[in-house]
Design an enzyme around this catalytic site. Structure first.
Site, short mmCIF file in Angstrom:
data_model
loop_
_atom_site.label_atom_id
_atom_site.label_comp_id
_atom_site.label_asym_id
_atom_site.label_seq_id
_atom_site.Cartn_x
_atom_site.Cartn_y
_atom_site.Cartn_z
N HIS A 268 -77.83 65.24 39.54
CA HIS A 268 -78.90 64.48 38.77
C HIS A 268 -79.45 65.33 37.65
O HIS A 268 -79.79 64.85 36.46
CB HIS A 268 -79.90 64.25 39.98
CG HIS A 268 -81.11 63.40 39.30
ND1 HIS A 268 -82.19 64.28 39.20
CD2 HIS A 268 -81.23 62.22 38.90
CE1 HIS A 268 -83.23 63.37 38.61
NE2 HIS A 268 -82.47 62.23 38.41
N GLU B 12 -77.27 65.12 34.69
CA GLU B 12 -77.34 63.84 33.96
C GLU B 12 -78.62 63.75 33.05
O GLU B 12 -78.47 63.08 31.90
CB GLU B 12 -77.43 62.70 35.00
CG GLU B 12 -77.92 61.22 34.58
CD GLU B 12 -79.05 60.59 35.27
OE1 GLU B 12 -80.09 60.32 34.77
OE2 GLU B 12 -78.85 60.57 36.59
N HIS B 13 -79.67 64.42 33.60
CA HIS B 13 -80.74 64.35 32.55
C HIS B 13 -80.59 65.37 31.40
O HIS B 13 -80.91 64.85 30.41
CB HIS B 13 -81.93 65.11 33.36
CG HIS B 13 -82.95 63.99 34.11
ND1 HIS B 13 -84.25 63.77 33.93
CD2 HIS B 13 -82.49 63.13 35.21
CE1 HIS B 13 -84.56 62.86 34.83
NE2 HIS B 13 -83.39 62.39 35.60
N GLU C 282 -87.07 69.83 31.02
CA GLU C 282 -86.43 68.53 31.91
C GLU C 282 -86.66 69.07 33.45
O GLU C 282 -86.83 68.24 34.32
CB GLU C 282 -84.91 68.66 31.62
CG GLU C 282 -84.50 67.08 31.98
CD GLU C 282 -85.25 66.01 31.09
OE1 GLU C 282 -85.38 64.68 31.57
OE2 GLU C 282 -85.76 66.35 29.97
N GLU D 292 -90.51 63.58 38.91
CA GLU D 292 -89.73 62.49 39.65
C GLU D 292 -89.58 62.83 41.01
O GLU D 292 -89.74 61.49 41.87
CB GLU D 292 -88.26 62.40 39.02
CG GLU D 292 -87.49 61.30 39.44
CD GLU D 292 -86.16 61.09 38.75
OE1 GLU D 292 -85.30 60.52 39.02
OE2 GLU D 292 -85.89 62.03 37.83
#
Length: 422
Positions: A47, A50-51, A120, A127
Site C-alpha cells: 500500500h 502504491e502511494h 507520504e 489514513e
C-alpha cells in the site's frame, strides 16, 4: 464488444475490450501483488508503494503526474487489495497513449525521494488513524485477522503504524524487485481503445523488462477465532465469518447465490427478519468473498449493545433454517440479483477493464458473459440448501465485535458455534 488478449515475450499480458459507442477509455496495469505477498516485516509496504507511485519519477514530478492527466480532463488513481495492486486512468480516446505513458512511468521509474517518503508516511499514518476511527471499516480487518491468524492473508492492507514508520527507500525498491516483474503485470483497457495501438505502446513501454519467476505465495488456512474491542460507541459492530470456497472452486457460484439470498438485499432473510420484522438494526448484510485458495462467508450488522445478543442468535438461527426451507423463489431472486448486478456493472469501461484483469490473473483467460450466466443459472435450490447445511456444520468460525462495554455480555464465539451446530 471485442475482447483481444496478447502476451509479450517477457510475459507481460495485454487485454483490450473495444466498446464501439464510447468516447472514453479506462486503462490500467494490474499487478498480482498485494497485502498477502508481504512478509511480516513488510506488512503495509504494498500500500505504501502504491502511494509513492504518484510522488515523482525520473521524468515527472508529483505535480506533473497530476497535471498531465488532469490537463486533458482525465482521472488517475490506484488501489491495493490483498491480492492485487492496480494503477489506472480514465481518459478520452485521443489521450490513451498519454495515460499509458504516465502509468508506465510511475511503475517503472519511481524515484522514492526521501523527502516525499516522509510526506507520504504522514499521509498513510493519518489514513490508518481514520480507519481506526471508522468502526464499520476496521471491524473487517479484525475479522480477517481472526479468520487467518498469524498469516499474510490475515494482516491489514494498511499495515500497523510501527511498520509504516520504519519503511525506507530500500524497502520499497526491494518489494518492486520481488513482485513487479512483467509476468505479474496485466495491462487491461476497455472503451474507445484500439488493440493494435495499445500493443505497440505496451511493447515500447514494457517490452524491455526482463522476465522474472513468479514469487511463491503461501496458502492460507482458515482457523477462526474471536476478537472483541471495547470502545464507548453509539453502536456495537458485529461481524461473523465462516470459511467459504476460493474463486477457483466451482462452489463459489453457489456461495454467492446463498449469500445474496441470506443477506444481499432488502428482500433477503436477514434484512427481513432482523431489521424489518424486529427492528434490531439499521444495517445488516451477508457477502461471499473469495481468494485464490479460500474464501469467507461474512455477515455484518450494527446494533445496540442491549440487542446484540438477540441479533447474533437470530443470525445463527437464519443460517441453520436456510438449510431446510430456502425456497425456489428466494434462489431465483438471488440469481436474478447477481446477474443484473454483474451485467449492469459491465456497462462501465472501468468495470470491464477491472474484470478482464482479474479473470486473467485468476484463470489465465476471460470467461464470456454467457458462461458466467450459465454457472449462476445452474445453481438450484438443492445446491443452496446443501451449501447452507455445510455452512451450519462448520467446526470453525471467526467473530469480531467492536463497541461499548455493555456488549461484552453478548454470546461469544463458542456459544454461537454451539447454537449453529445444535
Amino acid at each position: 464488444m471485442t475482447l483481444r488478449i496478447d502476451t509479450l515475450p517477457n510475459g507481460f499480458r495485454v487485454a483490450t475490450e473495444t466498446m464501439p459507442d464510447l468516447q472514453s477509455a479506462s486503462i490500467g496495469v494490474w499487478v498480482t501483488a498485494g497485502g498477502r505477498n508481504e512478509r511480516v516485516e513488510q506488512n503495509g509496504i504494498a500500500h505504501f508503494l502504491e502511494h509513492m507511485a504518484f510522488k515523482g519519477t525520473a521524468r515527472r514530478s508529483a505535480l506533473q503526474i497530476a497535471e498531465e492527466i488532469e490537463d486533458v480532463g482525465g482521472y488517475l488513481n490506484a488501489y491495493t487489495s490483498r491480492e492485487v495492486t492496480a494503477y489506472y486512468a480514465r481518459v478520452l480516446a485521443a489521450d490513451v497513449p498519454l495515460a499509458l505513458d504516465v502509468i508506465a512511468d510511475i511503475l517503472r521509474n519511481p524515484v522514492f525521494d526521501p523527502e516525499e517518503i516522509e510526506v507520504e508516511r504522514g499521509v498513510i499514518l493519518q489514513e490508518i488513524g481514520q480507519a481506526l476511527d471508522t468502526p464499520d471499516d476496521v471491524i473487517f480487518d479484525w475479522l480477517q485477522e481472526a479468520a487467518y491468524p498469524g498469516q499474510p492473508l490475515g494482516r491489514t492492507i494498511l499495515g500497523p503504524a510501527e511498520r509504516v514508520q520504519a519503511f525506507g527507500k530500500a524497502d520499497l525498491a526491494r518489494f518492486v524487485e520481488e513482485h513487479y516483474g512483467p509476468g505479474q503485470m496485466i495491462l487491461s483497457a476497455a472503451g474507445a481503445v484500439d488493440h493494435d495501438q495499445i500493443m505497440r505502446l505496451a511493447e515500447r513501454l514494457f517490452g524491455d523488462m526482463p522476465s522474472a519467476a513468479a514469487p511463491v505465495v503461501t496458502d492460507a488456512r482458515f482457523h477462526g477465532g474471536e476478537r472483541r474491542e471495547i470502545k464507548e460507541l453509539e453502536q456495537v459492530h458485529f461481524a461473523l465469518a465462516l470459511q467459504g470456497p476460493g474463486y477457483r472452486d466451482p462452489a463459489v457460484y453457489t456461495a454467492q447465490v446463498y449469500a445474496t439470498a441470506l443477506g444481499g438485499g432488502m428482500s433477503s432473510r436477514l434484512f427481513q427478519e432482523i431489521r424489518e420484522k424486529r427492528g434490531l438494526c439499521y444495517t445488516i448484510f451477508a457477502q461471499a468473498g473469495a481468494y485464490d485458495e479460500t474464501g469467507l462467508m461474512t455477515i455484518y450488522a450494527g446494533t445496540s449493545a442491549e440487542q446484540l445478543g438477540e441479533l447474533a442468535e437470530l443470525t445463527i438461527d437464519e443460517i441453520r433454517r436456510s438449510a431446510d426451507d430456502m425456497s425456489e423463489a428466494e434462489v431465483a431472486r438471488a440469481r436474478a440479483q447477481m446477474k443484473a448486478g454483474m451485467l449492469m456493472g459491465l456497462e462501465s469501461p472501468s468495470n470491464r477493464a477491472e474484470r478482464t484483469a482479474r479473470m486473467l490473473s485468476i484463470w489465465g483467460r476471460v470467461p464470456d458473459m454467457a458462461e458466467v450466466v450459465a454457472h449462476i443459472d445452474g445453481v438450484g435450490r438443492n445446491d443452496v440448501c446443501s451449501f447452507a447445511a455445510t455452512m451450519a456444520g462448520k467446526a470453525e468460525a471467526a467473530l469480531a465485535v467492536y463497541g461499548p462495554r455493555a456488549a461484552a455480555s453478548a454470546p461469544g464465539l463458542q456459544a454461537l458455534r454451539e447454537r449453529l451446530a445444535a
